[in-house]
Design an enzyme around this catalytic site. Structure first.
Site, PDB file in Angstrom:
ATOM      1  N   HIS A 104      72.871 -31.296  30.702  1.00 25.71           N
ATOM      2  CA  HIS A 104      72.002 -30.556  30.875  1.00 25.71           C
ATOM      3  C   HIS A 104      70.868 -32.223  31.749  1.00 25.71           C
ATOM      4  O   HIS A 104      70.123 -32.110  31.635  1.00 25.71           O
ATOM      5  CB  HIS A 104      71.598 -30.170  29.424  1.00 25.71           C
ATOM      6  CG  HIS A 104      70.808 -32.218  28.569  1.00 25.71           C
ATOM      7  ND1 HIS A 104      72.059 -31.893  27.658  1.00 25.71           N
ATOM      8  CD2 HIS A 104      70.074 -32.741  27.992  1.00 25.71           C
ATOM      9  CE1 HIS A 104      71.481 -33.053  27.394  1.00 25.71           C
ATOM     10  NE2 HIS A 104      70.807 -33.657  27.206  1.00 25.71           N
TER      11      HIS A 104
ATOM     12  N   ASP B 133      77.842 -28.234  27.977  1.00 24.65           N
ATOM     13  CA  ASP B 133      76.474 -29.575  28.355  1.00 24.65           C
ATOM     14  C   ASP B 133      77.980 -30.270  28.958  1.00 24.65           C
ATOM     15  O   ASP B 133      77.462 -31.820  28.585  1.00 24.65           O
ATOM     16  CB  ASP B 133      76.633 -29.658  26.908  1.00 24.65           C
ATOM     17  CG  ASP B 133      75.306 -30.975  26.957  1.00 24.65           C
ATOM     18  OD1 ASP B 133      74.531 -30.134  28.167  1.00 24.65           O
ATOM     19  OD2 ASP B 133      75.231 -30.969  26.534  1.00 24.65           O
TER      20      ASP B 133
ATOM     21  N   GLY C 152      67.404 -39.910  26.620  1.00 26.88           N
ATOM     22  CA  GLY C 152      68.257 -40.798  27.568  1.00 26.88           C
ATOM     23  C   GLY C 152      69.604 -41.531  27.616  1.00 26.88           C
ATOM     24  O   GLY C 152      70.328 -42.216  28.394  1.00 26.88           O
ATOM     25  N   ASN C 153      70.279 -41.114  26.156  1.00 28.27           N
ATOM     26  CA  ASN C 153      71.060 -41.938  25.485  1.00 28.27           C
ATOM     27  C   ASN C 153      72.339 -40.654  25.646  1.00 28.27           C
ATOM     28  O   ASN C 153      74.111 -41.001  25.878  1.00 28.27           O
ATOM     29  CB  ASN C 153      71.257 -42.040  24.152  1.00 28.27           C
ATOM     30  CG  ASN C 153      71.612 -43.170  23.836  1.00 28.27           C
ATOM     31  OD1 ASN C 153      70.481 -43.294  23.112  1.00 28.27           O
ATOM     32  ND2 ASN C 153      71.817 -44.410  23.915  1.00 28.27           N
ATOM     33  N   SER C 154      71.505 -39.540  26.570  1.00 25.00           N
ATOM     34  CA  SER C 154      72.781 -37.760  26.468  1.00 25.00           C
ATOM     35  C   SER C 154      73.574 -38.299  28.020  1.00 25.00           C
ATOM     36  O   SER C 154      73.240 -39.168  29.080  1.00 25.00           O
ATOM     37  CB  SER C 154      71.680 -36.782  27.381  1.00 25.00           C
ATOM     38  OG  SER C 154      71.047 -36.563  26.095  1.00 25.00           O
TER      39      SER C 154
ATOM     40  N   GLY D 110      82.672  -7.395  30.192  1.00 23.20           N
ATOM     41  CA  GLY D 110      81.431  -6.945  30.875  1.00 23.20           C
ATOM     42  C   GLY D 110      80.919  -6.044  28.836  1.00 23.20           C
ATOM     43  O   GLY D 110      80.273  -4.064  29.283  1.00 23.20           O
ATOM     44  N   VAL D 111      80.889  -6.396  28.129  1.00 22.76           N
ATOM     45  CA  VAL D 111      79.813  -5.802  26.805  1.00 22.76           C
ATOM     46  C   VAL D 111      79.012  -6.757  26.664  1.00 22.76           C
ATOM     47  O   VAL D 111      78.758  -7.941  26.691  1.00 22.76           O
ATOM     48  CB  VAL D 111      80.839  -5.943  25.531  1.00 22.76           C
ATOM     49  CG1 VAL D 111      81.875  -4.868  26.398  1.00 22.76           C
ATOM     50  CG2 VAL D 111      81.594  -7.117  25.375  1.00 22.76           C
TER      51      VAL D 111
END
Length: 343
Positions: free
Chosen positions: A90, A120, A194-196, A249-250
């Protein structure tokens, strides 16, 4: 015979008993400080501050439109000396340009290698070589109460350090893609925007998690993707730029089954996935799965929810024939199915 003791003598005796406790406390605090300081000195050189240029989304309604791109920021850490950096997906999504600032102040151009929104995680590469690296540890060996240190660049303050403990293990967290991230680490080491993407480090100086999320309005509840997940994802991102997953495909929803149905049919789980839609010509459609069927197992793995179905559809299932067990009008059916690669 009774002996009279003055208050002054009692005070001296109590002081004597207290001094060893004070010294022990100081020694423990010194050991704690030394452990944190040692980890910071070893890992901080590998931590980078990321500046990401993203297009500005158009505003609706009246008012002056903001022009030009926007700048976002985050953290990451070098895990290979030739410039490979791990961060959060992200942080770098929609990026048109990226720069990384290393601990010594050098500013390097960065390029996206691959991203996996489902965990992520993302790998980028910065120009140069001979970078300091942060080694991975084994997140499966973590225990609640264990000391951990978070290093990153919250709110633009570079090389910020916070310490805390592992609050809980085995949490699940919903990724922006909608899938669940498993085995998430919960910690009270303070994280801020900002720690991400920064590392969560053990007292041994090993990265055991990638800081990824906080709960808005809550204090001391922060989360990190475990290093075990990162080590599985990284080779695929470097090799292919993405993580391959299977697709049948469900569309469906998790449903509970009646206790009678579970007993009569001798089912392993008390719930399953109700098929609400089929992709025409998809693997499930070809295998004979129908709308209103309830998926109970795939490849012998019990499926009790949509998240279970996501977990079992791994890269290894792609193009390999297996079986899918469904409940249809009270009848158990086992159908052959060959999952495809998800686009």
């Amino acid at each position: 015979m009774l002996t009279l003791i003055s208050n002054e003598a009692v005070g001296r005796q109590n002081d004597g008993d207290a001094r060893p406790d004070v010294e022990r406390d100081r020694e423990l605090l010194d050991a704690y400080s030394a452990a944190v300081t040692d980890v910071v000195e070893r890992v901080t050189p590998a931590v980078v501050h990321l500046e990401v240029i993203v297009p500005t989304p158009p505003r609706r309604g009246r008012g002056r439109q903001r022009e030009g791109p926007a700048t976002a920021s985050g953290s990451g850490f070098v895990f290979a000396s030739d410039g490979f950096v791990l961060t959060n997906s992200h942080v770098v999504e929609r990026a048109t340009r990226m720069w990384a600032t290393t601990a010594d102040g050098s500013r390097c151009r960065a390029e996206l290698v691959g991203a996996d929104p489902d965990t992520d995680l993302a790998v980028i590469r910065i120009d140069g070589s001979g970078f300091a690296t942060a080694p991975f540890g084994d997140s499966s060996r973590l225990r609640p109460g264990q000391l951990v240190i978070a290093i990153g660049n919250p709110l633009g303050f570079e090389s910020t350090v916070t310490a805390g403990i592992v609050s809980a293990l085995g949490r699940t967290m919903r990724a922006q893609s909608g899938r669940l991230i498993d085995s998430v680490i919960q910690t009270d080491a303070a994280l801020n925007p900002g720690n991400s993407g920064g590392p969560l480090v053990s007292s041994r100086g090993e990265v055991v998690g990638v800081n990824t999320a906080i709960i808005a309005g809550a204090h001391g509840i922060c989360f990190a993707v475990p290093s075990s997940t990162a080590q599985l994802v990284i080779p695929q991102l470097i090799r292919e730029g993405r993580v391959r997953r299977a697709f049948i495909g469900v569309s469906g929803q998790s449903v509970r089954l009646s206790r009678r149905r579970v007993q009569v049919s001798h089912l392993a789980g008390s719930s399953g996935v109700l098929v609400t839609e089929l992709v025409e010509g998809g693997p499930a459609d070809v295998s004979g799965v129908k709308v209103r069927d309830v998926i109970l197992e795939v490849s012998g793995s019990v499926v009790t929810s949509v998240d279970d179905l996501h977990r079992v559809l791994t890269q290894e299932r792609i193009a390999n024939e297996t079986t899918i067990s469904v409940l249809r009008n009270g009848q158990l059916l086992s159908l052959p199915i060959t999952p495809r690669e998800r686009g």
